[in-house]
Design a protein around this motif. Sequence first.
Motif, PDB file in Angstrom:
ATOM      1  N   UNK A  17     -16.344  49.015  32.285  1.00 45.19           N
ATOM      2  CA  UNK A  17     -15.699  48.698  33.237  1.00 45.19           C
ATOM      3  C   UNK A  17     -15.188  47.611  32.978  1.00 45.19           C
ATOM      4  N   UNK A  18     -14.876  46.996  31.592  1.00 50.73           N
ATOM      5  CA  UNK A  18     -14.299  45.516  30.930  1.00 50.73           C
ATOM      6  C   UNK A  18     -13.784  46.063  29.466  1.00 50.73           C
ATOM      7  N   UNK A  19     -13.357  45.136  28.454  1.00 51.13           N
ATOM      8  CA  UNK A  19     -12.835  45.497  27.294  1.00 51.13           C
ATOM      9  C   UNK A  19     -10.886  45.423  27.352  1.00 51.13           C
ATOM     10  N   UNK A  20     -11.257  45.527  25.716  1.00 53.32           N
ATOM     11  CA  UNK A  20      -9.726  45.910  25.652  1.00 53.32           C
ATOM     12  C   UNK A  20      -9.228  47.058  24.567  1.00 53.32           C
ATOM     13  N   UNK A  21      -7.959  47.708  25.090  1.00 48.54           N
ATOM     14  CA  UNK A  21      -7.726  48.284  24.343  1.00 48.54           C
ATOM     15  C   UNK A  21      -6.250  48.196  23.211  1.00 48.54           C
ATOM     16  N   UNK A  22      -5.849  48.882  22.311  1.00 48.11           N
ATOM     17  CA  UNK A  22      -5.116  49.364  21.287  1.00 48.11           C
ATOM     18  C   UNK A  22      -5.351  50.322  20.789  1.00 48.11           C
ATOM     19  N   UNK A  23      -3.684  50.052  19.947  1.00 44.61           N
ATOM     20  CA  UNK A  23      -3.683  51.884  19.815  1.00 44.61           C
ATOM     21  C   UNK A  23      -3.134  52.228  18.445  1.00 44.61           C
ATOM     22  N   UNK A  24      -3.317  52.828  17.413  1.00 46.76           N
ATOM     23  CA  UNK A  24      -2.717  53.297  16.323  1.00 46.76           C
ATOM     24  C   UNK A  24      -1.668  54.288  16.327  1.00 46.76           C
ATOM     25  N   UNK A  25      -0.710  53.852  15.861  1.00 47.78           N
ATOM     26  CA  UNK A  25       0.381  55.173  15.935  1.00 47.78           C
ATOM     27  C   UNK A  25       0.444  55.485  14.030  1.00 47.78           C
ATOM     28  N   UNK A  26       0.748  56.533  14.242  1.00 42.53           N
ATOM     29  CA  UNK A  26       0.766  57.626  13.038  1.00 42.53           C
ATOM     30  C   UNK A  26       3.044  57.680  12.582  1.00 42.53           C
ATOM     31  N   UNK A  27       3.664  56.855  11.873  1.00 42.23           N
ATOM     32  CA  UNK A  27       4.709  57.898  11.856  1.00 42.23           C
ATOM     33  C   UNK A  27       5.057  58.906  11.425  1.00 42.23           C
ATOM     34  N   UNK A  28       5.372  59.979  11.457  1.00 40.54           N
ATOM     35  CA  UNK A  28       5.920  61.224  11.684  1.00 40.54           C
ATOM     36  C   UNK A  28       6.429  61.559  10.745  1.00 40.54           C
ATOM     37  N   UNK A  29       7.157  60.996   9.525  1.00 32.04           N
ATOM     38  CA  UNK A  29       8.140  60.997   8.699  1.00 32.04           C
ATOM     39  C   UNK A  29       7.443  60.063   7.432  1.00 32.04           C
ATOM     40  N   UNK A  30       6.800  58.696   7.375  1.00 29.09           N
ATOM     41  CA  UNK A  30       6.333  58.442   6.260  1.00 29.09           C
ATOM     42  C   UNK A  30       4.630  58.012   6.470  1.00 29.09           C
ATOM     43  N   UNK A  31       4.194  58.765   7.639  1.00 30.07           N
ATOM     44  CA  UNK A  31       2.611  58.852   7.709  1.00 30.07           C
ATOM     45  C   UNK A  31       2.109  57.587   7.633  1.00 30.07           C
ATOM     46  N   UNK A  32       2.476  56.274   7.250  1.00 33.60           N
ATOM     47  CA  UNK A  32       2.137  54.523   7.446  1.00 33.60           C
ATOM     48  C   UNK A  32       1.758  54.991   8.569  1.00 33.60           C
ATOM     49  N   UNK A  33       0.539  54.501   9.294  1.00 33.54           N
ATOM     50  CA  UNK A  33      -0.119  54.169  10.518  1.00 33.54           C
ATOM     51  C   UNK A  33       0.544  52.485  10.271  1.00 33.54           C
ATOM     52  N   UNK A  34       0.411  52.385  12.299  1.00 30.21           N
ATOM     53  CA  UNK A  34       0.914  51.206  12.775  1.00 30.21           C
ATOM     54  C   UNK A  34      -0.502  50.502  13.657  1.00 30.21           C
ATOM     55  N   UNK A  35      -0.294  49.429  13.453  1.00 31.84           N
ATOM     56  CA  UNK A  35      -1.843  49.338  14.637  1.00 31.84           C
ATOM     57  C   UNK A  35      -1.030  48.260  15.675  1.00 31.84           C
ATOM     58  N   UNK A  36      -0.595  48.524  17.260  1.00 36.21           N
ATOM     59  CA  UNK A  36      -0.471  48.008  17.763  1.00 36.21           C
ATOM     60  C   UNK A  36      -1.495  46.792  19.463  1.00 36.21           C
ATOM     61  N   UNK A  37      -1.538  45.380  18.619  1.00 40.62           N
ATOM     62  CA  UNK A  37      -2.917  44.795  19.656  1.00 40.62           C
ATOM     63  C   UNK A  37      -2.408  43.966  20.565  1.00 40.62           C
ATOM     64  N   UNK A  38      -1.725  44.186  21.475  1.00 39.87           N
ATOM     65  CA  UNK A  38      -0.777  43.010  22.601  1.00 39.87           C
ATOM     66  C   UNK A  38       0.609  43.236  21.852  1.00 39.87           C
ATOM     67  N   UNK A  39       1.038  41.726  21.948  1.00 39.26           N
ATOM     68  CA  UNK A  39       2.153  42.024  21.359  1.00 39.26           C
ATOM     69  C   UNK A  39       1.988  41.547  19.478  1.00 39.26           C
ATOM     70  N   UNK A  40       1.444  41.907  18.501  1.00 38.16           N
ATOM     71  CA  UNK A  40       0.622  41.903  17.106  1.00 38.16           C
ATOM     72  C   UNK A  40       1.116  43.824  16.990  1.00 38.16           C
ATOM     73  N   UNK A  41       1.304  43.203  16.248  1.00 41.98           N
ATOM     74  CA  UNK A  41       2.219  45.041  15.649  1.00 41.98           C
ATOM     75  C   UNK A  41       1.708  44.240  13.810  1.00 41.98           C
TER      76      UNK A  41
END
Length: 114
Positions: free
Chosen positions: A83-107
Motif C-alpha cells: 500500500x505504499x512505496x515508490x516506483x521507477x523505471x529502467x528503459x533499454x534503448x533498442x538501437x544502442x542497448x543502453x539502459x536509462x533509469x528514470x526516477x521522477x525528474x531524475x534521468x
Amino acid sequence: YFAAEYVNWNCPKCKRSPVLRKSSIIEEPKTLILQLMRYKYEDFQQVLVKISDAVSCPTRIMMPNGISYSLISVINHIGEHTKSGHYNIVLRDQVTSQFTLIDDCAVSKVENMN
C-alpha cells in the motif's frame, strides 16, 4: 517461469486447498508483458510480505517456436508494503542497448544491469 506449483488457496467452488497453479502461452503475442509476483502471503500475520531477493532477467527470451522477445523496460517498486512505496523505471534503448533509469525528474545512465 511457467512451472506448475501448488499454492494454498481455498477454491470457493470445490473448497479444496492446496490447488495446482499453472501458466502457459498458447499463442505468442506481439508484445509480451511479464509481471513477477514479488509478495508472498504470510499465514501467521495474515499479511503480504515483500520478497526482496534479487531477480536476474535476460535481455532476450527465445520461445520454443523461434519467436524471440527483447527486454524493453523494467518497473521497480521501492518499499516494503503493497500500500505504499515508490516506483521507477529502467528503459533499454533498442538501437544502442543502453539502459536509462528514470526516477521522477531524475534521468541517469545505468552502467551495469547485473
